[in-house]
Design a protein around this motif. Structure first.
Motif, PDB file in Angstrom:
ATOM      1  N   GLY A 295       0.821  -1.210   0.000  1.00 49.47           N
ATOM      2  CA  GLY A 295       0.000   0.000   0.000  1.00 49.47           C
ATOM      3  C   GLY A 295       0.854   1.259   0.000  1.00 49.47           C
ATOM      4  N   GLY A 296       0.186   2.385  -0.237  1.00 50.30           N
ATOM      5  CA  GLY A 296       0.857   3.671  -0.153  1.00 50.30           C
ATOM      6  C   GLY A 296       1.791   3.977  -1.304  1.00 50.30           C
ATOM      7  N   VAL A 297       1.637   3.253  -2.422  1.00 53.12           N
ATOM      8  CA  VAL A 297       2.561   3.460  -3.538  1.00 53.12           C
ATOM      9  C   VAL A 297       1.933   4.225  -4.684  1.00 53.12           C
ATOM     10  N   SER A 298       0.666   4.619  -4.493  1.00 53.06           N
ATOM     11  CA  SER A 298      -0.033   5.268  -5.591  1.00 53.06           C
ATOM     12  C   SER A 298       0.278   6.771  -5.588  1.00 53.06           C
ATOM     13  N   VAL A 299      -0.609   7.551  -6.141  1.00 51.48           N
ATOM     14  CA  VAL A 299      -0.333   8.987  -6.264  1.00 51.48           C
ATOM     15  C   VAL A 299      -1.225   9.824  -5.365  1.00 51.48           C
TER      16      VAL A 299
END
Lengths: 460, 460
Positions: A295-299
């Motif tokens: 998780g937490g890898v998007s924009v």
């Protein structure tokens, strides 16, 4: 360990200074650019970067008792410590004879031989076999001198000679060498048994036991810290609240880590601030050989791992001594899981997988498992791929290679059929459990047609 | 526990009387008959007898933490504890909108919407989305009331309205439902997730975690006592003496037991007298759920397991209370491993495998693993078989079905090729480690020709 506080203070991880002024905090006009300007690398290129990084980080070895070595990876080439069989060995229970003596034997005209000795497995005959004699022999016993064949017990009958001594009737013709395994038939002293990186299976254990390896040098079990991001994630045991879901990725990744021969350290949820993440990583630094986050890898605004990666990219994570921190990739030309990221931080591998269970799963198979295998000395560390016929068309076009969870069916004509699972969006979990493989659908204006031959990554 | 002493005394195992007068000790004229008169049953029949016997012996279950449930077998059907997704869920970071508002949006003519709220994963929007408005939404967050589409962040730009309030420019046309996973799309409350006997893989762990199963009901790990017969066998750590070999079977079988989800208890070597064997079995009786021995099943003078089986056949192992001891088979129409034997003794399964490593390996795969799986509630407990094309002829005739260790090669045309390993005599160990499968060559006057389609048992 200081906390991330958004000021000029610097957080330190193992001597690595982490600056407080991340792009977002800085609030400059390049923020959007920084977020979206992640150049996607091809899957193969991303894998090669991971393997190259792992190459330098090979883990150590240890000795384990043979019976506990199953599923581990050999740390050394293993050699035969003797010929095997170590002596000419009887393959069954019967009589050791000279083949010439029994060349004409038959049920009607059995040959009578004087029994001069008896040899059990583990023993040695005192008498040699000479013409007209035989030695009773058990399975696995050393064939006595002079004998060149063993006749099975069922083709014999006990008898007594006129002088009262024991004899045997041989009722079937015999050939030289029959039922005897010659010394060194399988292995010669010093011959290689298995290479470093080999997964120890039951057959290897039989081999190693045969050659006296009571302890086996294997690669150490790597310790893998597993974090989920998203302060909002509920632990598995919690009741659902509106809008919330449970952290199922940590346990899934832990199981995949274990499947890869490593030890998972489930570390819970990472907070949503980069400084706190740095502190959390620092806390497991000495304990873990490798770190996986989900998780937490998007924009999005709360994608803290993206923020961490931006700061590594800016060179903010270099150590005082040497430059051991770099981003390997922060976007991969693949679906699902394009934001999957990997870095080396101060000499340790950090993988930031997508929070979507399906994308997380694919990211692990494509990058984390190969890294763990290479760290354990496995030469062919990339996922094993087979050719299969596609059962149903996958017709959407895609700018990225796709990895579609699929069942593999063995057809009566010996062919493998790839049956893509209906639900293969990245968030679809049922298909993770049901999949035998990941069908590789290359990028392009069309998908793949039913009947086409495609590549499928085999899942463990 | 009295020792076997060859007199009229009886040895007792868990209330089971074992007579001292075995056939061999009795020395009657039927001894040879007793040894050789073992009727071979077909492999399928032998397997069915094993499964039927295992059916009545199902092992108990226990609860284990989710992260330790990988590789175990479910003891119950698991059900979805809620709909999943539990709410309409955004698939990405962007803006929740009414699709009708943005049906005509384009880069040239973006649609401006007032941003009325922001919702992170785990949170709930306070404002509903009405015509002309949008809510900033993160991956995994609940879609606010009124919204029926999510526009990805990359297709938007931030803006400020004349009144100073926040707005967003939507630069791509949207369709109802886009980027939203509807509530219950994957699972409905109460839907089955997995059946009893299922091997828990990472995908199942993701599912179980999602539905809040912090502990999982799995079958208990069976404890399997592993004995080697042959007083002459050296322990693995010993130096070779002339005529002797090491006991490599115990560790191999232990590894296979572990692969089958059970716990091996390595018990060392059984002595060569039936009474001492009975005593040794009695010592592990309470600790073990199942017993595997290797060696001593042939027709030789020191084949103590054959002697034990003859005594069971004679009814000498029946208990005082009930008849729970019987031979399932003491000869199987197969190669290697025809003397492989199985019995139920006082309600527990006893497998006597061949001492030849290769035959021992085949016997385990065909009978012991299926028994262990059935005991763990696995419906399809027999070895998984696939069709493959035979690469090289196996031309010897055989009165028995043969199980030839083989490599399986995936061909570029999607076909499986079975490449029999050169050394596949029962004693050949190298091929155990190298084999992917066991090619099944049916009994008959001829073997099998290169190019023929054959059945291959997949090895784990």
């Amino acid at each position: 360990m200081s906390e991330w506080n958004g000021t000029e203070e610097r957080v330190e991880i193992n001597g690595v200074k982490v600056p407080s002024e991340l792009e977002r905090a800085a609030g400059n006009g390049n923020e959007q650019l920084g977020r979206f300007n992640r150049r996607a690398v091809k899957v193969e290129e991303a894998q090669q970067r991971v393997l190259a990084a792992a190459e330098g980080l090979r883990c150590g070895s240890e000795l384990v008792p043979l019976h506990l070595s199953g599923g581990r990876r050999l740390a050394q080439t293993m050699y035969a410590s003797s010929d095997w069989p170590p002596f000419a060995r009887s393959g069954l229970d019967g009589y050791a004879v000279r083949a010439a003596d029994v060349a004409q034997a038959s049920p009607e005209q059995p040959v009578t031989l004087r029994v001069v000795d008896s040899v059990a497995a583990g023993g040695l005959a005192l008498a040699a076999v000479e013409t007209g004699t035989a030695v009773r022999i058990m399975t696995g016993a050393a064939v006595p001198e002079g004998a060149d064949a063993v006749v099975m017990l069922e083709q014999t009958a006990e008898a007594i000679l006129a002088d009262g001594s024991a004899a045997v009737l041989i009722k079937r013709a015999g050939l030289p060498g029959q039922n005897i395994a010659p010394q060194g038939e399988e292995f010669r002293l010093g011959g290689a048994l298995a290479q470093p990186g080999t997964l120890v299976r039951p057959g290897h254990i039989a081999l190693l036991g045969t050659f006296g390896y009571a302890v086996v040098p294997v690669h150490k079990r790597l310790r893998v810290a597993v974090f989920a991001t998203g302060s909002e994630l509920l632990p598995v045991e919690a009741s659902l609240a509106p809008g919330q879901i449970r952290d199922s990725n940590s346990c899934m990744v832990a199981a995949m880590v274990e499947q890869s021969g490593a030890v998972p350290l489930i570390c819970g949820t990472l907070p949503d601030e980069a400084g706190a993440v740095a502190a959390a990583l620092a806390r497991v630094w000495d304990e873990a050989d490798l770190i996986v986050t989900t998780g937490g890898v998007s924009v999005g605004d709360f994608d803290v791992m993206s923020e961490i990666f931006r700061s590594i990219k800016k060179g903010s994570w270099t150590s005082d001594q040497h430059d051991l921190s770099k981003v390997l990739f922060d976007r991969v030309a693949m679906r699902p899981g394009s934001p999957t990221s990997a870095a080396v931080i101060n000499g340790k591998l950090l993988f930031a997988l997508s929070g979507n269970p399906g994308a997380c799963f694919v990211g692990f198979e494509l990058f984390v498992r190969p890294a763990l295998l290479r760290l354990q000395g496995v030469e062919e560390a990339l996922p094993r791929t087979v050719t299969a016929q596609l059962h149903t068309s996958i017709d959407k076009s895609s700018p990225h290679d796709r990895f579609v969870r699929t069942r593999l069916l063995h057809q009566p004509d010996g062919r493998l059929l790839a049956d893509p699972l209906a639900f293969s969006k990245s968030s679809m979990m049922a298909s993770i459990a049901d999949a035998d493989g990941l069908a590789v659908i290359p990028s392009g204006s069309k998908g793949a047609e039913a009947g086409e031959m495609i590549q499928v990554i085999l899942l463990p």
